[in-house]
Write an enzyme that holds these catalytic residues in place. Structure first.
Site, PDB file in Angstrom:
ATOM      1  N   GLU A  90      -6.003  -5.516  -3.728  1.00 20.54           N
ATOM      2  CA  GLU A  90      -5.726  -4.267  -3.744  1.00 20.54           C
ATOM      3  C   GLU A  90      -6.493  -3.525  -5.055  1.00 20.54           C
ATOM      4  OE1 GLU A  90      -1.961  -1.469  -4.126  1.00 20.54           O
ATOM      5  OE2 GLU A  90      -1.688  -2.969  -2.733  1.00 20.54           O
ATOM      6  N   GLU A 109       8.886  -0.970  -0.671  1.00 15.95           N
ATOM      7  CA  GLU A 109       8.238  -0.562  -2.101  1.00 15.95           C
ATOM      8  C   GLU A 109       8.504   0.934  -2.138  1.00 15.95           C
ATOM      9  OE1 GLU A 109       4.089  -0.604  -4.344  1.00 15.95           O
ATOM     10  OE2 GLU A 109       4.402  -1.792  -2.793  1.00 15.95           O
ATOM     11  N   GLU A 127      -2.192  11.207  -6.198  1.00 13.55           N
ATOM     12  CA  GLU A 127      -0.610  11.363  -6.461  1.00 13.55           C
ATOM     13  C   GLU A 127      -0.459  12.483  -7.049  1.00 13.55           C
ATOM     14  OE1 GLU A 127       3.357   8.607  -7.101  1.00 13.55           O
ATOM     15  OE2 GLU A 127       1.097   7.857  -7.111  1.00 13.55           O
ATOM     16  N   LYS A 134      11.101  -4.595  -9.369  1.00  7.83           N
ATOM     17  CA  LYS A 134       9.688  -4.294  -8.912  1.00  7.83           C
ATOM     18  C   LYS A 134       9.062  -3.999 -10.153  1.00  7.83           C
ATOM     19  CE  LYS A 134       6.532  -0.531  -7.093  1.00  7.83           C
ATOM     20  NZ  LYS A 134       6.243   0.628  -6.516  1.00  7.83           N
TER      21      LYS A 134
END
Length: 399
Positions: A383, A247, A203, A153
């Site tokens: 996105e 993910e 976050e 990733k």
């Protein structure tokens, strides 16, 4: 830290209506450091001491400054500011001269009132770095390498550089960001000479209170819709998306592995839940734990986690090289961490996303997407565009 230097924690938040929004409205760029979390609101004014930049571990340098402040007579000093993405980068951390605390913005009924409105600035000059088609090509190249087995990733980002003919209204931007997502983490801190980092991150990297910690990684996202039925459909699809669930699992596993050595107990839910912002749905997992060693500080924990696969990739060293080769800009504070810590080691450190850096009449916005082997370049580019909207709406601009 010796027992003689143990100091009181931050005073309990005030609950009077308007206390939190008063701090929000009192913010002034250049001299102030503002941070709002779901627990409390903090406004630091002035600079009593800066955290040195040298080869020693960051946590040690921060603790030294806090201990010096205690010895100098400050009953409850805190360090506030930001840490960059790059290892060894120059931090922007300081002990403010004065710190005021209040309850969370989301608990203040006045946060629902209308703040300063963003004027539609037709004079914004917008430059994409890289352009959307170049970003898509970088995603496609990364996907090809992952399918060949080189790595698992990578998080690739792009920027928008906005330049205005007028002076920037940073207090107004901060107010609009806070009112748009009062459940999140809103911040404005100096990030360098004549530069300000401002944003609204969803976050939490890690929080520490005494012997307990909380981490809340987000990975896997979907754009919100103004149509209720479509918005619900997108949320449900995200919860069932194999690509996004994979993910997310990569990130949660990395957080678990990094925190386990610090914990006598660590609880990790089996499946993610959803967190929503005004613009996005995110897969979310909340990890909770008890510290094995009570001397482990919030910054010790944050440094062990940073950077997570949610903002870098995996394996980390390979993902860093791919980022350096793919992104035609320096991330600076973006995807670093922003937060606070007191002399007891308690604090909150937040992942620095949904943000911009202001300098003069220019804003540099950042947005990224997690790229895995199943990623679509078109979807990841879309996105990033959706994530840009959090900040674009706060400044009266549009792509």
């Amino acid at each position: 830290m010796s027992a003689s230097l143990r100091v009181p924690t931050a005073p309990p938040p005030l609950d009077s209506p308007g206390e939190a929004t008063t701090l929000l409205e009192a913010y002034r760029p250049g001299t102030d450091r503002f941070l709002a979390t779901p627990r409390h609101t903090l406004l630091g004014t002035g600079t009593a001491a800066l955290v040195a930049h040298d080869a020693r571990p960051l946590s040690l340098r921060v603790q030294e400054v806090l201990d010096d402040a205690v010895r100098g007579g400050d009953p409850a000093p805190v360090v506030v500011g930001s840490v960059p993405f790059a290892p060894g980068g120059v931090t922007a951390l300081a002990v403010p001269e004065t710190v005021r605390w209040a309850s969370a913005l989301r608990a203040d009924p006045l946060i629902a009132t209308h703040g300063p409105q963003a004027a539609q600035d037709d004079a914004w000059r917008i430059r994409e770095v890289p352009a959307a088609e170049e970003y898509s090509a970088s995603v496609a190249a990364a996907v090809e390498r992952m399918r060949a087995g080189e790595f698992d990733k990578v998080v690739l980002a792009r920027t928008l550089e906005l330049t205005s003919e007028h002076d920037l209204d940073l207090p107004g931007m901060l107010s609009r960001l806070a009112r748009r997502d009062p459940d999140g983490y809103t911040f404005a801190v100096p990030s360098g000479p004549n530069r300000t980092l401002v944003g609204a991150s969803p976050e939490l990297l890690v929080a520490r209170r005494g012997g307990r910690l909380v981490a809340n990684p987000l990975a896997g996202s979907a754009q919100r819709s103004s149509d209720l039925a479509e918005d619900v459909r997108r949320a449900a699809a995200l919860l069932d998306s194999p690509k996004d669930l994979h993910e997310h699992a990569v990130v949660v596993d990395a957080i678990r592995e990094a925190l386990a050595p610090f914990c006598s107990r660590l609880e990790v839910p089996d499946r993610p839940t959803l967190v929503r912002t005004a613009a996005m749905w995110h897969l979310s997992t909340t990890l909770t734990g008890e510290l094995r060693d009570p001397s482990s500080t919030a910054l010790d924990l944050a440094s062990a986690l940073h950077p997570t696969p949610a903002v870098c990739g995996t394996p980390t060293d390979v993902a860093r090289r791919v980022i350096a080769d793919s992104e035609p800009f320096d991330r600076g504070a973006y995807t670093g961490m922003v937060g606070w810590q007191n002399a007891n080691g308690d604090g909150d450190w937040v992942v620095t996303i949904r943000c911009a850096e202001a300098e003069g009449r220019t804003l540099r916005l950042f947005a990224g997407a997690g790229v895995v082997a199943e990623s679509s370049p078109e979807a990841e580019t879309a996105e990033t565009g959706a994530k840009f909207r959090t900040f674009l709406s706060a400044v009266g601009a549009a792509l």
